[in-house]
Write a protein that holds these residues in place. Structure first.
Motif, PDB file in Angstrom:
ATOM      1  N   THR A 268      -3.159  -6.623  -8.684  1.00  0.00           N
ATOM      2  CA  THR A 268      -3.440  -6.445  -7.253  1.00  0.00           C
ATOM      3  C   THR A 268      -3.762  -4.972  -7.002  1.00  0.00           C
ATOM      4  O   THR A 268      -3.149  -4.102  -7.611  1.00  0.00           O
ATOM      5  CB  THR A 268      -2.190  -6.758  -6.401  1.00  0.00           C
ATOM      6  OG1 THR A 268      -1.530  -7.860  -6.982  1.00  0.00           O
ATOM      7  CG2 THR A 268      -2.545  -7.049  -4.971  1.00  0.00           C
ATOM      8  N   ALA A 269      -4.689  -4.717  -6.105  1.00  0.00           N
ATOM      9  CA  ALA A 269      -4.873  -3.328  -5.666  1.00  0.00           C
ATOM     10  C   ALA A 269      -3.604  -2.940  -4.904  1.00  0.00           C
ATOM     11  O   ALA A 269      -2.992  -3.786  -4.253  1.00  0.00           O
ATOM     12  CB  ALA A 269      -6.095  -3.252  -4.766  1.00  0.00           C
ATOM     13  N   SER A 270      -3.206  -1.689  -4.991  1.00  0.00           N
ATOM     14  CA  SER A 270      -1.976  -1.288  -4.289  1.00  0.00           C
ATOM     15  C   SER A 270      -2.241  -1.304  -2.786  1.00  0.00           C
ATOM     16  O   SER A 270      -3.393  -1.149  -2.348  1.00  0.00           O
ATOM     17  CB  SER A 270      -1.539   0.111  -4.723  1.00  0.00           C
ATOM     18  OG  SER A 270      -2.420   1.062  -4.168  1.00  0.00           O
ATOM     19  N   PRO A 271      -1.189  -1.485  -1.981  1.00  0.00           N
ATOM     20  CA  PRO A 271      -1.393  -1.467  -0.527  1.00  0.00           C
ATOM     21  C   PRO A 271      -2.104  -0.190  -0.071  1.00  0.00           C
ATOM     22  O   PRO A 271      -2.928  -0.232   0.843  1.00  0.00           O
ATOM     23  CB  PRO A 271       0.037  -1.540   0.020  1.00  0.00           C
ATOM     24  CG  PRO A 271       0.799  -2.253  -1.055  1.00  0.00           C
ATOM     25  CD  PRO A 271       0.192  -1.806  -2.357  1.00  0.00           C
ATOM     26  N   GLU A 272      -1.847   0.920  -0.746  1.00  0.00           N
ATOM     27  CA  GLU A 272      -2.497   2.185  -0.358  1.00  0.00           C
ATOM     28  C   GLU A 272      -3.992   2.153  -0.704  1.00  0.00           C
ATOM     29  O   GLU A 272      -4.831   2.597   0.087  1.00  0.00           O
ATOM     30  CB  GLU A 272      -1.832   3.376  -1.073  1.00  0.00           C
ATOM     31  CG  GLU A 272      -0.410   3.670  -0.612  1.00  0.00           C
ATOM     32  CD  GLU A 272       0.607   2.572  -1.017  1.00  0.00           C
ATOM     33  OE1 GLU A 272       0.440   1.949  -2.092  1.00  0.00           O
ATOM     34  OE2 GLU A 272       1.543   2.327  -0.223  1.00  0.00           O
ATOM     35  N   GLN A 273      -4.320   1.606  -1.889  1.00  0.00           N
ATOM     36  CA  GLN A 273      -5.752   1.501  -2.263  1.00  0.00           C
ATOM     37  C   GLN A 273      -6.478   0.581  -1.285  1.00  0.00           C
ATOM     38  O   GLN A 273      -7.608   0.841  -0.890  1.00  0.00           O
ATOM     39  CB  GLN A 273      -5.880   0.919  -3.680  1.00  0.00           C
ATOM     40  CG  GLN A 273      -5.534   1.885  -4.782  1.00  0.00           C
ATOM     41  CD  GLN A 273      -5.537   1.186  -6.143  1.00  0.00           C
ATOM     42  OE1 GLN A 273      -5.064   0.055  -6.289  1.00  0.00           O
ATOM     43  NE2 GLN A 273      -6.068   1.853  -7.149  1.00  0.00           N
TER      44      GLN A 273
END
Ligand code: PEP
Length: 251
Positions: free
Chosen positions: A177-182
């Motif tokens: 998963t892409a990180s929430p920040e990304q």
């Protein structure tokens, strides 16, 4: 306030009986008072029965693709008016699997979007960079191009029927998963690209979903980010409990 949206892309999974089972389980598990908009996209062969089963339920039905032509000698293809004739008014366009495996270019996708707009259909427009683009720090350029080439021929008023789904290819079906920040960084960037072309109102009202290995245990954090308006879910949408948990996370 933008409404949260959770859409399930069932891809080439589930025969007629399995589709009916999954729909029945969703009807049980998804609260009828959910404020989140819920969309499911079964295969073409199961769309009509899904529409019938969900007629009085707060779950909308979308197609996974359609052809850009109005009709004609296109063996194996499905047109906008065929979808509308069975009550399907939403379509996923530009999914990375269609771009990569079925050679759909930005220009083909732009034509499909135009056809959908002409028919007053709603479009879930998918786009996103590949792993190499991310590693080369070129991901914003790629995404901006996909938006420009796929959508920027539209009028501002068309955006009432557009939902964006940012789906980094490296995170689809990979468990990565892409990180929430990304994700937040990209969604804010996407909204800014739209704002520069179409103005603040269009940008602020536009739903931008994230897609790429969303699961019950990462959904809440992803959906909690300011510019993330929900998700387009692949694998986890095939299990009613997981999908219902993801819907619940989109408060
Ligand atoms: C997708 O195919 O749109 C998708 C997001 O898949 P997954 O959730 O399985 O990564």
């Amino acid at each position: 306030m933008r409404t949260k949206i959770v859409a399930g892309n069932w891809k080439m999974h589930k025969n007629a009986e399995e589709t009916e089972d999954l729909i029945n389980q969703l009807i049980e598990l998804v609260p009828s008072e959910s404020t989140t908009r819920i969309i499911v996209a079964p295969t073409f062969t199961n769309l009509a029965s899904a529409v019938d089963h969900l007629e009085f339920i707060n779950i909308d039905v979308a197609a996974q693709n359609m052809h850009q032509a109005e009709g004609g000698a296109y063996t194996g293809e499905i047109s906008a008016s065929m979808l509308q004739s069975i009550g399907v008014n939403t379509v996923i366009l530009g999914h990375s699997e269609r771009r990569a495996m079925f050679h759909e270019t930005d220009s083909i996708i732009a034509d499909k979007v135009s056809t959908a707009m002409k028919h007053e259909m709603e479009v879930i427009f998918c786009f996103g960079e590949e792993l190499k683009d991310r590693q080369d720090h070129n991901y914003k350029n790629i995404v901006e191009h996909q938006l420009r080439d796929g959508l920027f021929h539209l009028e501002a008023s068309d955006f009432a029927r557009i939902i964006l789904a940012y789906e980094p290819v490296w995170a689809i079906g990979t468990g990565e998963t892409a990180s929430p920040e990304q994700v937040q960084e990209m969604h804010a960037f996407i909204r800014e690209v739209i704002r520069q072309k179409y103005g603040r109102d269009v940008a602020e009202n536009l739903a931008i979903l994230y897609g790429g290995s969303v699961k019950p245990d990462n959904a809440e954090e992803l959906f909690g980010k300011e510019d993330v308006d929900g998700g387009l879910i692949g694998g986890a949408a095939l299990d009613a409990k997981s999908f219902a948990a993801i819907v619940a996370a989109a408060k």
